[in-house]
Design a protein around this motif. Structure first.
Motif, PDB file in Angstrom:
ATOM      1  N   UNK A   1       0.856  -1.187   0.000  1.00  0.00           N
ATOM      2  CA  UNK A   1       0.000   0.000   0.000  1.00  0.00           C
ATOM      3  C   UNK A   1       0.890   1.234   0.000  1.00  0.00           C
ATOM      4  N   UNK A   2       0.687   2.110  -0.970  1.00  0.00           N
ATOM      5  CA  UNK A   2       1.390   3.397  -1.015  1.00  0.00           C
ATOM      6  C   UNK A   2       0.343   4.502  -1.004  1.00  0.00           C
ATOM      7  N   UNK A   3       0.377   5.351   0.021  1.00  0.00           N
ATOM      8  CA  UNK A   3      -0.619   6.428   0.084  1.00  0.00           C
ATOM      9  C   UNK A   3      -0.330   7.476  -0.978  1.00  0.00           C
ATOM     10  N   UNK A   4       0.910   7.940  -1.070  1.00  0.00           N
ATOM     11  CA  UNK A   4       1.339   8.839  -2.137  1.00  0.00           C
ATOM     12  C   UNK A   4       2.614   8.244  -2.727  1.00  0.00           C
ATOM     13  N   UNK A   5       2.524   7.736  -3.938  1.00  0.00           N
ATOM     14  CA  UNK A   5       3.688   7.114  -4.541  1.00  0.00           C
ATOM     15  C   UNK A   5       3.284   6.003  -5.479  1.00  0.00           C
ATOM     16  N   UNK A   6       4.243   5.224  -5.900  1.00  0.00           N
ATOM     17  CA  UNK A   6       4.003   4.198  -6.906  1.00  0.00           C
ATOM     18  C   UNK A   6       4.405   2.830  -6.374  1.00  0.00           C
ATOM     19  N   UNK A   7       3.874   1.796  -7.038  1.00  0.00           N
ATOM     20  CA  UNK A   7       4.253   0.418  -6.744  1.00  0.00           C
ATOM     21  C   UNK A   7       4.630  -0.242  -8.061  1.00  0.00           C
ATOM     22  N   UNK A   8       5.783  -0.867  -8.085  1.00  0.00           N
ATOM     23  CA  UNK A   8       6.217  -1.608  -9.266  1.00  0.00           C
ATOM     24  C   UNK A   8       6.630  -3.007  -8.842  1.00  0.00           C
ATOM     25  N   UNK A   9       6.218  -3.977  -9.652  1.00  0.00           N
ATOM     26  CA  UNK A   9       6.569  -5.358  -9.335  1.00  0.00           C
ATOM     27  C   UNK A   9       6.719  -6.150 -10.615  1.00  0.00           C
ATOM     28  N   UNK A  10       7.783  -6.932 -10.687  1.00  0.00           N
ATOM     29  CA  UNK A  10       8.001  -7.885 -11.767  1.00  0.00           C
ATOM     30  C   UNK A  10       8.309  -9.227 -11.139  1.00  0.00           C
ATOM     31  N   UNK A  11       7.540 -10.246 -11.489  1.00  0.00           N
ATOM     32  CA  UNK A  11       7.813 -11.568 -10.933  1.00  0.00           C
ATOM     33  C   UNK A  11       9.015 -12.185 -11.645  1.00  0.00           C
ATOM     34  N   UNK A  12       9.373 -13.381 -11.230  1.00  0.00           N
ATOM     35  CA  UNK A  12      10.435 -14.132 -11.890  1.00  0.00           C
ATOM     36  C   UNK A  12       9.824 -15.340 -12.583  1.00  0.00           C
ATOM     37  N   UNK A  13      10.504 -15.843 -13.571  1.00  0.00           N
ATOM     38  CA  UNK A  13      10.014 -16.974 -14.345  1.00  0.00           C
ATOM     39  C   UNK A  13       9.751 -18.168 -13.429  1.00  0.00           C
ATOM     40  N   UNK A  14       8.488 -18.657 -13.450  1.00  0.00           N
ATOM     41  CA  UNK A  14       8.163 -19.887 -12.749  1.00  0.00           C
ATOM     42  C   UNK A  14       7.833 -19.757 -11.278  1.00  0.00           C
TER      43      UNK A  14
END
Length: 386
Positions: free
Chosen positions: A147-160
């Motif tokens: 949870x980000x009140x002011x800001x960004x969230x970035x996510x990249x999973x990994x293979x498998x």
């Protein structure tokens, strides 16, 4: 009168001099405050699915998976930079709770700001640059909340990798999520922004065992699915903004529902396989809807589609290249127009109903569209290329 003018000049000089002095002091004492901290997360009692919550009042949250051996269940690296005037003799604890309070619970991290002090000018001119990097292990299954009140969230999973529940939420800011090849989601996936863009990309063999829910109150929402499996369907909601859906060679096990109050919807599907009869429903109150369907392989089921707008246009481009796939379009309007483009050898047209010549044949898989506008136009360009 002379005394009055002198008083005005004196007061003005005080104001100007005070302002110059104020800003001179501010610039002389300006600077940046830095704070870096690293934490290791290890549960006291390990479980088959580990729950981890990352929350911040301000800043960027970045999730990544380990590319080398990681001894801990997760690591959290925090980088805080605060810049502005009147920063002399201050540290980060003037603006944030101390780092000893960043883990209110064993599996919950919370970077919490302190209330501004209105009479302290350092709060008037401050700017933040904050990054929270979370490194996860590829061999651990997580229930993950950010949870980000002011800001960004970035996510990249990994293979498998395998994830259970995933919840990413911003109040003001963006969410950008990438599901790499062969990622499997056992639980629900819920991505939400209040004000800001939401982008999700799912790559080859990403599998969603439970529901995928995407929503934004104000902003754009983009879903790009490539050879992915959505076993329990997709639900997308936008209050004000745009929705763009692009699905190529994906599997849908339940309905796709998209709703926009004010704004547009664009959807492109190419060779979707449906595992059961379900719905493709798209609705706007004020705004346009564009649907582009390309089917060169068997569908596997029958699809009912309601496409509806109160004020706006509906444009459907439909092409199928399979002998056992057919389509029917039924359109209705209040004020506006209905226009069908088709070839008589492929479709029959009766009143406001357009039907492919093979639609009623046995063992067919069909799209059945019902298009409705109160005020606006409906345009259908349909081909059935056997």
């Amino acid at each position: 009168m002379r005394t009055y003018k002198i008083a005005i000049i004196f007061i003005a000089a005080l104001i100007v001099g005070g302002t110059i002095g104020f800003f001179t002091t501010g610039f002389v004492t300006s600077g940046s405050i830095g704070k870096q901290a690293s934490f290791n997360y290890d549960p006291s009692v390990p479980t088959p699915v580990e729950s981890l919550k990352i929350q911040t009042d301000i800043g960027r949250i970045n999730f990544q998976y380990n590319t080398s051996n990681l001894a801990h269940y997760a690591t959290v690296d925090v980088d805080i930079s605060i810049s502005g005037l009147f920063m002399e003799e201050k540290d980060y604890t003037a603006f944030f709770v101390p780092d000893t309070e960043w883990w209110p619970l064993e599996n919950e991290f919370y970077l919490k700001t302190l209330p501004d002090i209105w009479f302290d000018p350092s709060y008037w001119f401050k700017s933040y640059d904050i990054t929270i990097n979370v490194t996860l292990r590829t061999d651990i299954v997580y229930n993950l909340t950010a949870i980000a009140r002011v800001g960004s969230i970035e996510m990249t999973t990994a293979n498998g990798v395998v994830l259970n529940d995933l919840n990413l939420e911003t109040s003001t800011g963006s969410v950008n999520f990438v599901s790499k090849e062969n990622t499997e989601f056992l639980g629900g996936v819920d991505l939400t922004t209040t004000t800001g863009s939401l982008t999700i990309s799912t790559l080859e063999n990403s599998t969603f065992k439970s529901s995928l829910k995407l929503s934004t109150f104000t902003g754009s929402l983009d879903l790009f699915g490539d050879t992915s499996n959505f076993e329990q369907g997709i639900e997308i909601d936008v209050i004000t903004g745009s929705m763009d859906i692009n699905l190529t060679s994906c599997v849908l096990g339940d309905s796709l529902i998209g709703s926009v109050i004010t704004g547009s919807i664009e959807i492109y599907t190419d060779d979707i396989l449906y595992t059961q009869d379900c719905e493709l429903n798209l609705m706007t109150t004020t705004g346009s809807i564009t649907v582009n369907i390309n089917q060169t392989n068997d569908m596997g089921a029958n699809i009912t589609s309601i496409i509806q707008t109160t004020t706006g246009s509906i444009d459907v481009i439909y092409k199928d290249y399979v002998i056992d796939v057919g389509a029917q379009f039924t359109s209705s309007k209040g004020i506006g127009s209905i226009d069908y483009i088709f070839l008589p050898a492929e479709f029959s047209h009766l009143s406001d109903v357009l039907t492919s010549v093979n639609y009623n044949e046995p063992y067919m898989n069909t799209y059945t569209f019902v298009c409705t506008v109160n005020t606006g136009s409906i345009n259908v360009d349909a081909r059935s290329l056997k």
